[in-house]
Each structure stands twice: as structure tokens, then as C-alpha cells.
Design an enzyme around this catalytic site. Sequence first.
Site, PDB file in Angstrom:
ATOM      1  N   GLY A  76     -45.863  74.576  31.661  1.00 50.35           N
ATOM      2  CA  GLY A  76     -45.932  74.996  30.263  1.00 50.35           C
ATOM      3  C   GLY A  76     -47.390  75.550  29.743  1.00 50.35           C
ATOM      4  N   GLY A 127     -43.347  72.917  34.085  1.00 50.66           N
ATOM      5  CA  GLY A 127     -42.386  73.933  33.523  1.00 50.66           C
ATOM      6  C   GLY A 127     -41.745  74.881  34.331  1.00 50.66           C
ATOM      7  N   GLU A 150     -47.630  65.764  34.952  1.00 52.86           N
ATOM      8  CA  GLU A 150     -47.679  65.356  33.478  1.00 52.86           C
ATOM      9  C   GLU A 150     -48.327  64.171  33.113  1.00 52.86           C
ATOM     10  OE1 GLU A 150     -44.401  68.515  34.197  1.00 52.86           O
ATOM     11  OE2 GLU A 150     -44.934  66.484  35.125  1.00 52.86           O
ATOM     12  N   ASP A 158     -41.011  65.826  32.481  1.00 47.48           N
ATOM     13  CA  ASP A 158     -39.664  66.507  31.829  1.00 47.48           C
ATOM     14  C   ASP A 158     -39.039  67.539  32.564  1.00 47.48           C
ATOM     15  OD1 ASP A 158     -42.075  68.120  31.281  1.00 47.48           O
ATOM     16  OD2 ASP A 158     -41.381  68.843  29.506  1.00 47.48           O
TER      17      ASP A 158
END
Length: 446
Positions: A76, A127, A150, A158
Site C-alpha cells: 500500500g 497490499g 509490515e 494485514d
Amino acid sequence: MDSVAIKEQPGDEPDDVLFDRIYGVRTIQLNRPKKLNSLNGSMARKIIPRLQEWSNSQLANVVIVKGAGRALCAGGDVAALAKLNQEGPEGQQQSKDYFALEYKLDHLIATYTKPFISFMDGITMGGGVGLSVHAPFRIATENTIFAMPETTIGFFPDVGASFFLPRMDGQMGTYLALTSEQLRGVDAFYHGIATHFIHSSSLPDLEARLAELTFKDYDSLQERYHVINATIEEYVTGLPESRPAISGPLRMAIDECFGPHRQSIGDIIGALNMVKESGNPLLGEWAEKTINTMQQRSPTSVLVALKQMRIGEEWSISEAFQREHAIASKFMEHPDFVEGVTARLVRKQKERPNWQPGAFEDLSVPDIEKFFTSTSSLELLNTASEANYKKYPHAWIGLPREADVLKTRVNLENNKQTVRHFLQETNNKVGVREKVEEILSRHYAA
């Protein structure tokens, strides 16, 4: 599938995602190559309506997602989110809204009602994993670099990682979550992240072949999967390595050190110290590196990730995204996210970021529990009952799972019979022999 209007907004980039159609194939190409196709709200707001449109189209048979340049998607656009968070509660809410949008897209892919194929050709992290790992068909190439990095930026794994990482063989998921270790090329296939391994030069021909496929209106989704699986297998030419890099004694050490009987990060580090002192120089070097790696990460992130790995296997696919949205929202209010992103991606410093708190022992159980007790109002786009499974309905497409191999071996006379069983069951799928033999070599004598 519920139809919820998600529209582009003023300021969205016009060409950050390109869509195309070739006969029955619909393609999504992420098109921010200079930023390694990092995912942002503009891209998600374009992709979601197209997926919803194609799900209702009788002309769309197969959906493919791919990336321009040397990445599918490197993650992301966290630099933009960190900047928003520095603006206070209003900016933090915008970041939370972005994660809600991203997770809606990921869940839509995980429960899509038409065959979905991800070309994991190049960097596939964060992402980008959300856009690929939940799809029934996931193609790795010699260029694939998979990771969930992350914890290096003060966040947590996530995009549905709480669903897929705990379901990986042994303790590989926990190891990858806590260390951000990369799986390269064929290793992504061996460890179940990808369902097929194909040389990147074959992808255009495969795409053209998939466009020629036609299905009968009454063909079930599983029947279509079988046809597509056979088509992809036509382009599999062999594997560059007969074993994954993480195998044998190293894999056994991972399962021992990161197993569920290790109740705390202290237990894991203690087990790694025992490996370090075991007298095996290669494993000792690995153990020392692993300890140092985890101690460089955000302590809060590592401890949240550890709890996530311990309980995520009990979550359904929908619950995973809803729970993760609550956790992500808490991280948007935590100083480690801004500090980690700024240190690693903006200042590009090599030194350890200024994490708060700075050590594992400075965190209490309630400090971590608060990430899991908060609630989320995330409303997913697909609310059908079959869209809330606890086991991937397409799990058969990839290589056999370790648990299934060991369960089968108990009822057979020897290793050779076990290998033969899985080769017959998978129609001699490339990689099955190598994976089954590697598993058996760790658990049974030849």
C-alpha cells in the site's frame, strides 16, 4: 454479490490502473511502475466497480490481475497514509477509510464468483499480497519476491494475513509474519503462496490461451477451475530447484522455535538461542540473524503479529478482514506507524527506528489486547453465506498441504506409496513429487 456504489473521487489519477478485454479474459493492470504499483485509494476505487460489473457479465469468463514493470504491487502507499496521520484525528480517519476500502477489495477477490488469476511476476508484498494470495490461481515466476514486511514499518501483517499465514504449513506463517522474511521465485510455489510456477516469458502466451476458453452457462465454478487449472499446467515446464530454500533442518528449526507451544516472544527468542548454541554453524547463524531481525522491528508490531498468528486460524475470511480493520485503525493512532514509515521509506535510515515502547519487555498483555478488543464497522461487499468460509474452497489447486501428506502416510506402507498417491491424485502436477518427498524426509526414514 451486493452492489455497492464505489466511485472515483476528484484528484484520483486517471491511468493508475489499466483495464482490457481479450475475448473472455478481463485484465487489471496496476500502472504505477515508478512506485512499484503501490496501491492507493484511487486504484481501489477503479478496480472494485469493474469486478462488480464483470461478475454480472456473461461475456467475462476469467479475470487476471498483473502489474506494469518489475512488480505486481509492492504494498500500500503507506507514505501517503503516514503523512495523513500527522494531520491529527481527521487524517487518521482518512487512513482508516483507506484500509476499509482495501480490505473490501481483498475480500471481494477472496470470494469472487468467477475464476480469478494473479500474475505474481515480480515484487508482491503487503497490499500486493492482498490482491493475489486469496485468488484461486496464483502464478509465481522466477521474478517473484513475496514478503509481508509490515513489522519493519510499525504496522502488522494485514490484507487477510491473519487468515492465510496461520494456515501455511507448519510454522512458516508465524515465521514470515514476525521476521518479514522473503520467499523468492519457486519458493513461493513450494510453500503454497502460489499455485503454479511458470517462466515469465510464458505469461503472454498463457493469457492469450486463457482468452480462447469458453464455458457452458451451466458449468459450475469448480468445473471452470478444473479447465483453467489444466490450461495453466500446459505452460509449466519444470522447476529450477528440487527443494525450497527453507527445507530440511532449517524448516524443522522454524517449526520448533515458532510453534504454538512457544507462548511468548521470550519463549521464541529462548528457543532460537538454544539453536544458536547447538553447535550447528549454519543454523546458529540463522538463529542469531533471526533474533537480531525481530529486535529491530517494532516491539508492538511483533507482539500484535504473534497474537494474530495464534488466533487467526479460528477466524473466517470475513471475520479476518473485519478484525484486521479494527487492528489497523488502532495502528493509525499509534506513533510507531508514522515513525516506521518515515524512518524506513522517507529518511531511508539503516538505524533502528525510535519505537515507542522500545523493547518487548516494556509492553504488557493489556497493551496488546487492546488491538484485539476494539471493534470495526467494516461492511464487506459480498455478504453471501458462501463468502464467509473458514477454508479456501479452491485449496486443491496448489501443492498438497503438509498435514494432508502426513495423514495419508500413516495409512500407507512407505514413502514411495505416499508419493505415488499424491501424483495420481494431482494428475502428476509438477512440484508434487518434490514437495511430498521433502515433507517425508523430515518426518520419516527413507
